[in-house]
Each structure stands twice: as C-alpha cells, then as structure tokens.
Scaffold this motif. Structure first.
Motif, PDB file in Angstrom:
ATOM      1  N   ASN A  23       2.374   2.979  -8.180  1.00 13.79           N
ATOM      2  CA  ASN A  23       2.270   4.384  -7.790  1.00 13.79           C
ATOM      3  C   ASN A  23       0.876   4.935  -8.087  1.00 13.79           C
ATOM      4  O   ASN A  23       0.313   5.694  -7.293  1.00 13.79           O
ATOM      5  CB  ASN A  23       3.333   5.213  -8.511  1.00 13.79           C
ATOM      6  CG  ASN A  23       4.742   4.972  -7.980  1.00 13.79           C
ATOM      7  OD1 ASN A  23       4.913   4.493  -6.856  1.00 13.79           O
ATOM      8  ND2 ASN A  23       5.738   5.291  -8.776  1.00 13.79           N
ATOM      9  N   ALA A  24       0.317   4.545  -9.238  1.00 17.58           N
ATOM     10  CA  ALA A  24      -1.027   5.007  -9.595  1.00 17.58           C
ATOM     11  C   ALA A  24      -2.060   4.480  -8.607  1.00 17.58           C
ATOM     12  O   ALA A  24      -2.962   5.214  -8.185  1.00 17.58           O
ATOM     13  CB  ALA A  24      -1.364   4.557 -11.015  1.00 17.58           C
ATOM     14  N   ALA A  25      -1.932   3.212  -8.221  1.00 15.74           N
ATOM     15  CA  ALA A  25      -2.874   2.632  -7.261  1.00 15.74           C
ATOM     16  C   ALA A  25      -2.808   3.376  -5.933  1.00 15.74           C
ATOM     17  O   ALA A  25      -3.849   3.670  -5.314  1.00 15.74           O
ATOM     18  CB  ALA A  25      -2.567   1.150  -7.051  1.00 15.74           C
ATOM     19  N   ILE A  26      -1.603   3.730  -5.490  1.00 14.52           N
ATOM     20  CA  ILE A  26      -1.436   4.415  -4.212  1.00 14.52           C
ATOM     21  C   ILE A  26      -1.939   5.854  -4.304  1.00 14.52           C
ATOM     22  O   ILE A  26      -2.525   6.376  -3.344  1.00 14.52           O
ATOM     23  CB  ILE A  26       0.034   4.345  -3.770  1.00 14.52           C
ATOM     24  CG1 ILE A  26       0.385   2.899  -3.375  1.00 14.52           C
ATOM     25  CG2 ILE A  26       0.326   5.310  -2.626  1.00 14.52           C
ATOM     26  CD1 ILE A  26       1.863   2.631  -3.189  1.00 14.52           C
ATOM     27  N   ARG A  27      -1.744   6.510  -5.450  1.00  8.00           N
ATOM     28  CA  ARG A  27      -2.293   7.863  -5.613  1.00  8.00           C
ATOM     29  C   ARG A  27      -3.816   7.853  -5.504  1.00  8.00           C
ATOM     30  O   ARG A  27      -4.427   8.762  -4.934  1.00  8.00           O
ATOM     31  CB  ARG A  27      -1.879   8.444  -6.971  1.00  8.00           C
ATOM     32  CG  ARG A  27      -0.469   9.001  -7.009  1.00  8.00           C
ATOM     33  CD  ARG A  27      -0.251   9.888  -8.224  1.00  8.00           C
ATOM     34  NE  ARG A  27      -0.503   9.179  -9.473  1.00  8.00           N
ATOM     35  CZ  ARG A  27       0.405   8.507 -10.146  1.00  8.00           C
ATOM     36  NH1 ARG A  27       1.647   8.437  -9.684  1.00  8.00           N
ATOM     37  NH2 ARG A  27       0.105   7.915 -11.275  1.00  8.00           N
ATOM     38  N   LEU A  28      -4.432   6.817  -6.065  1.00  8.73           N
ATOM     39  CA  LEU A  28      -5.891   6.730  -6.042  1.00  8.73           C
ATOM     40  C   LEU A  28      -6.421   6.319  -4.671  1.00  8.73           C
ATOM     41  O   LEU A  28      -7.523   6.701  -4.284  1.00  8.73           O
ATOM     42  CB  LEU A  28      -6.372   5.740  -7.106  1.00  8.73           C
ATOM     43  CG  LEU A  28      -6.204   6.208  -8.548  1.00  8.73           C
ATOM     44  CD1 LEU A  28      -6.411   5.049  -9.514  1.00  8.73           C
ATOM     45  CD2 LEU A  28      -7.175   7.344  -8.864  1.00  8.73           C
ATOM     46  N   ASN A  29      -5.646   5.517  -3.952  1.00  7.53           N
ATOM     47  CA  ASN A  29      -6.063   5.072  -2.620  1.00  7.53           C
ATOM     48  C   ASN A  29      -4.822   4.937  -1.747  1.00  7.53           C
ATOM     49  O   ASN A  29      -4.125   3.918  -1.788  1.00  7.53           O
ATOM     50  CB  ASN A  29      -6.807   3.739  -2.699  1.00  7.53           C
ATOM     51  CG  ASN A  29      -7.341   3.295  -1.345  1.00  7.53           C
ATOM     52  OD1 ASN A  29      -7.033   3.904  -0.312  1.00  7.53           O
ATOM     53  ND2 ASN A  29      -8.126   2.232  -1.321  1.00  7.53           N
ATOM     54  N   ALA A  30      -4.569   5.964  -0.965  1.00  8.56           N
ATOM     55  CA  ALA A  30      -3.359   5.995  -0.134  1.00  8.56           C
ATOM     56  C   ALA A  30      -3.402   4.994   1.003  1.00  8.56           C
ATOM     57  O   ALA A  30      -2.403   4.827   1.714  1.00  8.56           O
ATOM     58  CB  ALA A  30      -3.142   7.398   0.422  1.00  8.56           C
ATOM     59  N   ASN A  31      -4.524   4.312   1.190  1.00  6.97           N
ATOM     60  CA  ASN A  31      -4.655   3.317   2.259  1.00  6.97           C
ATOM     61  C   ASN A  31      -4.736   1.890   1.716  1.00  6.97           C
ATOM     62  O   ASN A  31      -5.151   0.988   2.438  1.00  6.97           O
ATOM     63  CB  ASN A  31      -5.903   3.618   3.104  1.00  6.97           C
ATOM     64  CG  ASN A  31      -5.781   4.918   3.855  1.00  6.97           C
ATOM     65  OD1 ASN A  31      -4.727   5.248   4.390  1.00  6.97           O
ATOM     66  ND2 ASN A  31      -6.863   5.690   3.885  1.00  6.97           N
ATOM     67  N   TYR A  32      -4.311   1.697   0.471  1.00  8.12           N
ATOM     68  CA  TYR A  32      -4.417   0.366  -0.136  1.00  8.12           C
ATOM     69  C   TYR A  32      -3.173  -0.448   0.207  1.00  8.12           C
ATOM     70  O   TYR A  32      -2.128  -0.328  -0.424  1.00  8.12           O
ATOM     71  CB  TYR A  32      -4.603   0.484  -1.641  1.00  8.12           C
ATOM     72  CG  TYR A  32      -4.975  -0.811  -2.321  1.00  8.12           C
ATOM     73  CD1 TYR A  32      -5.859  -1.718  -1.736  1.00  8.12           C
ATOM     74  CD2 TYR A  32      -4.441  -1.145  -3.559  1.00  8.12           C
ATOM     75  CE1 TYR A  32      -6.201  -2.902  -2.348  1.00  8.12           C
ATOM     76  CE2 TYR A  32      -4.788  -2.327  -4.188  1.00  8.12           C
ATOM     77  CZ  TYR A  32      -5.666  -3.200  -3.573  1.00  8.12           C
ATOM     78  OH  TYR A  32      -6.007  -4.385  -4.189  1.00  8.12           O
ATOM     79  N   ASP A  33      -3.280  -1.286   1.225  1.00  9.73           N
ATOM     80  CA  ASP A  33      -2.120  -2.001   1.757  1.00  9.73           C
ATOM     81  C   ASP A  33      -1.443  -2.883   0.723  1.00  9.73           C
ATOM     82  O   ASP A  33      -0.215  -2.972   0.680  1.00  9.73           O
ATOM     83  CB  ASP A  33      -2.524  -2.813   2.987  1.00  9.73           C
ATOM     84  CG  ASP A  33      -3.604  -3.844   2.703  1.00  9.73           C
ATOM     85  OD1 ASP A  33      -4.446  -3.608   1.804  1.00  9.73           O
ATOM     86  OD2 ASP A  33      -3.631  -4.884   3.393  1.00  9.73           O
ATOM     87  N   LYS A  34      -2.211  -3.531  -0.134  1.00 13.51           N
ATOM     88  CA  LYS A  34      -1.619  -4.487  -1.072  1.00 13.51           C
ATOM     89  C   LYS A  34      -0.732  -3.804  -2.106  1.00 13.51           C
ATOM     90  O   LYS A  34       0.236  -4.397  -2.595  1.00 13.51           O
ATOM     91  CB  LYS A  34      -2.716  -5.311  -1.731  1.00 13.51           C
ATOM     92  CG  LYS A  34      -3.465  -6.193  -0.747  1.00 13.51           C
ATOM     93  CD  LYS A  34      -4.465  -7.095  -1.425  1.00 13.51           C
ATOM     94  CE  LYS A  34      -5.302  -7.850  -0.393  1.00 13.51           C
ATOM     95  NZ  LYS A  34      -4.478  -8.680   0.508  1.00 13.51           N
ATOM     96  N   ALA A  35      -1.039  -2.560  -2.442  1.00 19.01           N
ATOM     97  CA  ALA A  35      -0.181  -1.835  -3.377  1.00 19.01           C
ATOM     98  C   ALA A  35       1.161  -1.505  -2.722  1.00 19.01           C
ATOM     99  O   ALA A  35       2.212  -1.563  -3.376  1.00 19.01           O
ATOM    100  CB  ALA A  35      -0.879  -0.567  -3.853  1.00 19.01           C
ATOM    101  N   TYR A  36       1.147  -1.151  -1.444  1.00 22.48           N
ATOM    102  CA  TYR A  36       2.412  -0.904  -0.734  1.00 22.48           C
ATOM    103  C   TYR A  36       3.243  -2.188  -0.661  1.00 22.48           C
ATOM    104  O   TYR A  36       4.471  -2.155  -0.825  1.00 22.48           O
ATOM    105  CB  TYR A  36       2.141  -0.379   0.673  1.00 22.48           C
ATOM    106  CG  TYR A  36       1.626   1.038   0.716  1.00 22.48           C
ATOM    107  CD1 TYR A  36       2.479   2.116   0.461  1.00 22.48           C
ATOM    108  CD2 TYR A  36       0.300   1.307   1.003  1.00 22.48           C
ATOM    109  CE1 TYR A  36       2.011   3.423   0.501  1.00 22.48           C
ATOM    110  CE2 TYR A  36      -0.189   2.611   1.043  1.00 22.48           C
ATOM    111  CZ  TYR A  36       0.668   3.662   0.790  1.00 22.48           C
ATOM    112  OH  TYR A  36       0.200   4.945   0.829  1.00 22.48           O
ATOM    113  N   ILE A  37       2.580  -3.312  -0.414  1.00 21.86           N
ATOM    114  CA  ILE A  37       3.310  -4.579  -0.331  1.00 21.86           C
ATOM    115  C   ILE A  37       3.917  -4.929  -1.681  1.00 21.86           C
ATOM    116  O   ILE A  37       5.087  -5.330  -1.785  1.00 21.86           O
ATOM    117  CB  ILE A  37       2.377  -5.705   0.158  1.00 21.86           C
ATOM    118  CG1 ILE A  37       1.929  -5.428   1.594  1.00 21.86           C
ATOM    119  CG2 ILE A  37       3.070  -7.064   0.061  1.00 21.86           C
ATOM    120  CD1 ILE A  37       0.797  -6.317   2.068  1.00 21.86           C
TER     121      ILE A  37
END
Length: 289
Positions: free
Chosen positions: A130-144
């Motif tokens: 969640n922290a990674a996505i908050r910092l970069n909402a376009n980070y595909d690997k965090a969503y995966i």
C-alpha cells in the motif's frame, strides 16, 4: 513460481461415475497445489540472476556500502540479493535502512513486502505494498504483488482489480497475466484464462507455470491434445514437479493408457510422497494394460 480452480474438467461419457469423481478430485487438488507453488515462487521485484545472491556478490555490495554507507540504492540491491539467497531477515534490515535514508523509495517498500510475504507476514506485506502504491500509483509491480497477496487470502475480487490495474498500465511482467488467468480459471472462464496464460508465455517462455495452467484450462475444455503438449512443455522446463507429472498422467488416464499413467503418477509420488492426487492416480491405474 500452482493453480486455484473450483470448476474443472467435464469427464468423458465413457468414464464410470467413480472414475469421474476421482479424476475431478485429482484435477481440483492439482490446481490448488499449483496455485500455492506459484505464489511461493514469485520472482523478486528487482530482477536478479542467480549469481547475484552469491556470497561473492554480497561481499562486493557490502564493500560498496562500506565506501558509501548512506546510499539507499545499494541497500535496496543488497537487500534483494539477500532475499535471493534466502537471508530474509538481512533483506528486511537492508530495505528498512534504504527507507530510512529515502522514505519515498517505493521500490524498496515493494521489495520488503515480498520478503514479508515469504515469511508469512501478510499484514506487514500489505502495508508495504500500500505504501509503494501511495508513493507511485503507476507502479505495476506493487499491484501485482498486492494482487498475489489478495489472491492467496481468497480476496479474489480485489486481486483481479490489482492484476487488471497492472495490465492497464501496460505491464510487461508475465505474472499479471498469469495470475489473472488463475482467477479466470477458478471461475470456469477457461477461454479467457487460456488467453492470459498465452500472453504470460509470450512474455516469459521459459517459465513452466503458465504452460501447466494453460494445459489445465485446455483439459477443462476437452482439448486433450493441446493440454498434453502444454503439460509436456512444463515438464521439460521443470521435471521435478509432482503436479506436472500428475497433469501428464491425467491425460494418459483419459486416453486409457493406464500403464503410462501409472508411471507418471508413480514419478509424481516419488517426488512428493504426500501428494494425494498422485497416490490416488496410482491406485486407479495400478496393473493397467
């Protein structure tokens, strides 16, 4: 890097009711275990070859840090190398140091999340994704990564949304397609699953899991020939998997080639003596012509 499915193959009319139930049970057990294995073998967020987890590479990274002890990038890379070497606690320490030096280092959050997952710490893993996505909402690997966490927790709708988000971001990571395929397969949407497994294969042709997953869906649609080809390809890429040998045996059994089926089931049971679908298959095909 193992498949969830709750609806599976429609056995051929020539099979007895008992055989139908046995084959269905074996297939369901197979796909569930395949899903567990894939989850455990998900690759690191930073791509490393095997040598990068070696003691020589770790020593080199440590020397670099001794010369530049406030470099968050090097801590992140060494943390990933520790993770590749199975030194998870050291990996977490390095990722945490990288984040202390650079609180906006979203890749380090995603990498640490993966290690937490490997340790079975889902709560901290989710917080880091969640922290990674908050910092970069376009980070595909965090969503995966988060999608895999949701999928293994049975939160399939949230998992599907995360895999879809990564795909919408034009990810080239095969895991997004492979894992979305697993969810489609679980819901009996085998044509869509086959498309996703095929895309995953086009992105990484040397991974056995998508071939096995695609074979499962081919088998569910009654396409034994393509299923058999995929199961054999999976075995060529990884002949130490009890699940893949059992997959192959299922096709032999459907073809009434019981002797060959028994040999494949026996190989699966040799690799994993506790694997019930293989043992049940051996019982069904023992003494076959």
């Amino acid at each position: 890097m193992t498949f969830d499915a709750n609806r599976f193959v429609s056995p051929e009319a020539s099979e007895t009711p008992r055989a139908k139930r046995s084959l269905l049970f074996a297939a369901l057990s197979l796909t569930a275990l395949l899903a567990a294995c894939q989850t455990a073998s998900v690759p690191n967020v930073i791509s490393l070859d095997k040598a990068q987890g070696s003691s020589e590479n770790l020593a080199s990274l440590t020397a670099t840090l001794n010369a530049d002890p406030r470099n968050p990038e090097v801590y992140n890379v060494r943390g990933t190398a520790y993770g590749r070497a199975g030194q998870n606690r050291d990996a977490i320490k390095d990722f945490s140091t990288a984040l202390q030096l650079d609180p906006n280092f979203y890749q380090a959050y995603a990498n640490r999340a993966l290690v937490y997952r490997q340790l079975g710490d889902s709560k901290d893993a989710l917080a880091d994704y969640n922290a990674a996505i908050r910092l970069n909402a376009n980070y595909d690997k965090a969503y995966i990564g988060r999608g895999n966490l949701y999928r293994t927790a049975g939160r399939n709708r949230e998992a599907l949304a995360d895999f879809q988000k990564a795909i919408d971001l034009n990810t080239t990571d095969p895991r997004a397609y492979h894992n979305r395929g697993l969810l489609y397969q679980r819901d009996g949407q085998h044509k869509q699953a086959i498309e996703d497994f095929s895309t995953a294969i086009s992105l990484q042709a040397d991974a056995p899991e998508p071939y096995s997953g695609r074979g499962v869906s081919y088998l569910a649609l009654g396409d034994d020939e393509n299923a058999f080809n995929d199961f054999n390809t999976a075995l060529k890429l990884d002949d130490k998997s009890a699940e893949y040998w059992t997959n192959q045996a299922l096709v032999y059994e459907r073809r009434n080639q019981k002797s060959r089926a028994f040999k494949s089931y026996a190989r699966a049971a040799q690799l994993d003596p506790s694997y019930k679908p293989a043992k049940d298959g051996m019982d069904r095909t023992r003494g076959g012509a």
